[in-house]
Design an enzyme around this catalytic site. Structure first.
Site, PDB file in Angstrom:
ATOM      1  N   LYS A   1       0.811  -1.577   0.299  1.00 34.39           N
ATOM      2  CA  LYS A   1      -0.166   0.138  -0.019  1.00 34.39           C
ATOM      3  C   LYS A   1       1.216   1.014  -0.134  1.00 34.39           C
ATOM      4  O   LYS A   1       1.833   1.309   1.224  1.00 34.39           O
ATOM      5  CB  LYS A   1      -0.981  -0.042   1.304  1.00 34.39           C
ATOM      6  CG  LYS A   1      -2.114   0.906   1.337  1.00 34.39           C
ATOM      7  CD  LYS A   1      -3.483   0.856   1.120  1.00 34.39           C
ATOM      8  CE  LYS A   1      -3.665   1.977   0.375  1.00 34.39           C
ATOM      9  NZ  LYS A   1      -4.012   2.945  -0.580  1.00 34.39           N
TER      10      LYS A   1
ATOM     11  N   LYS B   1       4.998   1.935  -3.025  1.00 40.03           N
ATOM     12  CA  LYS B   1       5.604   3.417  -3.408  1.00 40.03           C
ATOM     13  C   LYS B   1       5.125   3.533  -5.151  1.00 40.03           C
ATOM     14  O   LYS B   1       5.998   2.229  -5.612  1.00 40.03           O
ATOM     15  CB  LYS B   1       6.028   4.172  -3.404  1.00 40.03           C
ATOM     16  CG  LYS B   1       6.107   5.708  -3.346  1.00 40.03           C
ATOM     17  CD  LYS B   1       5.282   6.744  -2.034  1.00 40.03           C
ATOM     18  CE  LYS B   1       4.702   7.533  -2.038  1.00 40.03           C
ATOM     19  NZ  LYS B   1       4.207   8.052  -0.874  1.00 40.03           N
TER      20      LYS B   1
END
Ligand code: NAD
Length: 419
Positions: free
Chosen positions: A68, A104
């Site tokens: 995430k 990311k």
């Protein structure tokens, strides 16, 4: 930045491993991402030219759950930056107690130079190129610098088309009409205010009537100020690049937000003293300071002028490590960024839970859930910090947060048999 940024992140992990007394293997596991995907994204520009952009998705660690972290569209972003940012997400998500690993993404592009059609093509192209490694149980991106809810809407639409059915939970911070949540708009500032209130309870005897100075009046700073005022604090200084407004009698935050929205400058607020220096909130008489603008604001050069007893970091990295040490020597407490400003990612988690079950809470209920998680996270770090400090007086709250974050990762990897 580039390599220096990544080196600093790795140094931080190394320090945390040492302070927490974890085995060296933990550092070895966290110093490399699990997977890096580099893609090319061809876009036919409005003038007929073909541009080929480079995109990344770094999947750093999945011990605690799906990857995430946001997607950044920025002209100078490098793969090393993206690795560093993904690594920081692993630490932040672990500390936040949510069931996520860290990831990311990035595209090297200046989004301001693209037309809306070109931006849409790039966003959809990013998803097509990375489709196989994204998913609501695999990797769940969100916006970051240069991306926004509209881009998330295009991305979730593209992903859903490829999958053949609607997959709301694969991106978060979507517009409320497309399975997003209205709390998201102010989640970071609200979370900051909750943490500030709890820290004030512990170190200042409560939030009621406490004077607060906020540097930076963007998404983070405005909502930090707004919610703190609602909680009973008095906002005495706010600033943006146009300068600082100082009013010891208290600033009307809603009015200031209106002025900022309409004129773009906080300095047009009709009352109070105007100070040209945008950094002035750092130095005014106030018990609480929110450095909510950008990195490297409190440094060895100006730390002596900071009067606040409680500094709650809304921005990422606003205090340099040397300045932080000085603040502690003066008796101040710094609530670290990755604890204090996690409201956005915690809200992403709540949105994802809503999406997976296709059941949506109203705004108040969502906010109450966010508040509970932020409060508990602060108290968890506070307890550990005070315990560690009683044994080693030089320990900072950042050290305690780092150790807690690493501890959760360590236990998860250990029990999985990775370590
Ligand atoms: P933003 O662009 O909405 O706002 C930044 C504000 O700071 C603007 O008002 C700008 O005028 C002002 N500013 C810039 N330089 C300044 C200076 N030297 N002195 C005073 N004011 C200055 O950005 P944002 O989203 O609010 O982000 C601010 C910080 O918070 C960044 O470090 C960001 O990484 C961090 N952060 C944001 C979020 C989020 O959800 N928005 C989440 C976590 C962390």
């Amino acid at each position: 930045m580039g390599n220096e940024f990544l080196e600093n992140v790795l140094k931080t992990i190394k320090r945390g491993v040492e302070i927490g007394g974890f085995p060296e293997d933990l550092y070895k596991m966290l110093s490399k991402p699990e997977r890096i995907v580099i893609v090319k994204i061809p876009v036919r520009m409005d003038d007929g030219r073909l541009e080929v952009f480079e995109g990344y998705r770094v999947q750093h660690n999945s011990a605690l759950g799906p990857y995430k972290g946001g997607i950044r569209f920025h002209p100078q972003v490098t793969l090393e930056d993206d690795i560093a940012l993904a690594t920081l997400m692993t630490l932040k998500n672990s500390l936040a107690g949510i069931p996520y690993g860290g990831g990311k993404g990035a595209v090297r592009v200046d989004p301001k130079k693209l037309s809306p059609r070109e931006l849409e093509q790039l966003s959809r192209g990013y998803v097509r190129a990375l489709y196989r490694v994204l998913g609501d149980h695999i990797d769940i991106p969100a916006p970051d610098i240069g991306t926004n809810p509209q881009i998330m809407a295009w991305m979730v639409d593209e992903y859903s088309k490829l999958e053949g059915y609607n997959v709301p939970g694969v991106f978060t911070a979507k517009p409320p009409v497309l399975w997003g949540n209205p709390v998201r708009e102010y989640a970071t500032g609200f979370g900051l205010a909750v943490v500030t209130r709890e820290a004030a309870e512990k170190y200042l005897g409560g939030i009621e009537g406490k004077r607060v100075a906020i540097q930076g009046f963007g998404n983070t700073g405005q909502w930090h100020a707004y919610w703190l005022q609602k909680m009973g604090a008095k906002i005495v200084a706010i600033s943006d690049t146009s300068g600082t407004v100082y009013d010891p009698e208290g600033i009307d935050v809603e009015l200031a937000m209106k002025v900022k929205k309409e004129t773009g400058k906080v300095i047009n607020y009709p009352k109070g003293e105007k100070i040209p220096d945008p950094k002035a909130p750092l130095y005014v008489d106030a018990e609480i300071l929110g450095p909510d603008a950008m990195e490297n604001q409190i440094t060895l050069e100006n730390v002596d002028k900071v009067k606040a007893k409680l500094i709650v970091e809304g921005a990422n990295g606003p205090t340099t490590p040397e300045a932080e040490q000085k603040l502690y020597e003066k008796g101040s407490i710094v609530v670290p960024d990755f604890l204090a400003n996690a409201g956005g990612v915690v809200m992403s988690y709540l949105e994802w839970v809503e999406n997976l079950q296709w059941y949506f809470w109203d705004e108040e209920e969502t906010r109450a859930r966010l508040e509970k998680i932020m409060r508990n996270n602060f108290l968890k770090v506070y307890d550990r910090f005070e315990k560690m400090r009683s044994e080693k007086p030089k320990v900072t709250m950042r050290d305690a947060a780092l150790v807690l974050s690493l501890e959760r990762l360590y236990h998860a990897m250990k029990v999985r048999g990775w370590l």
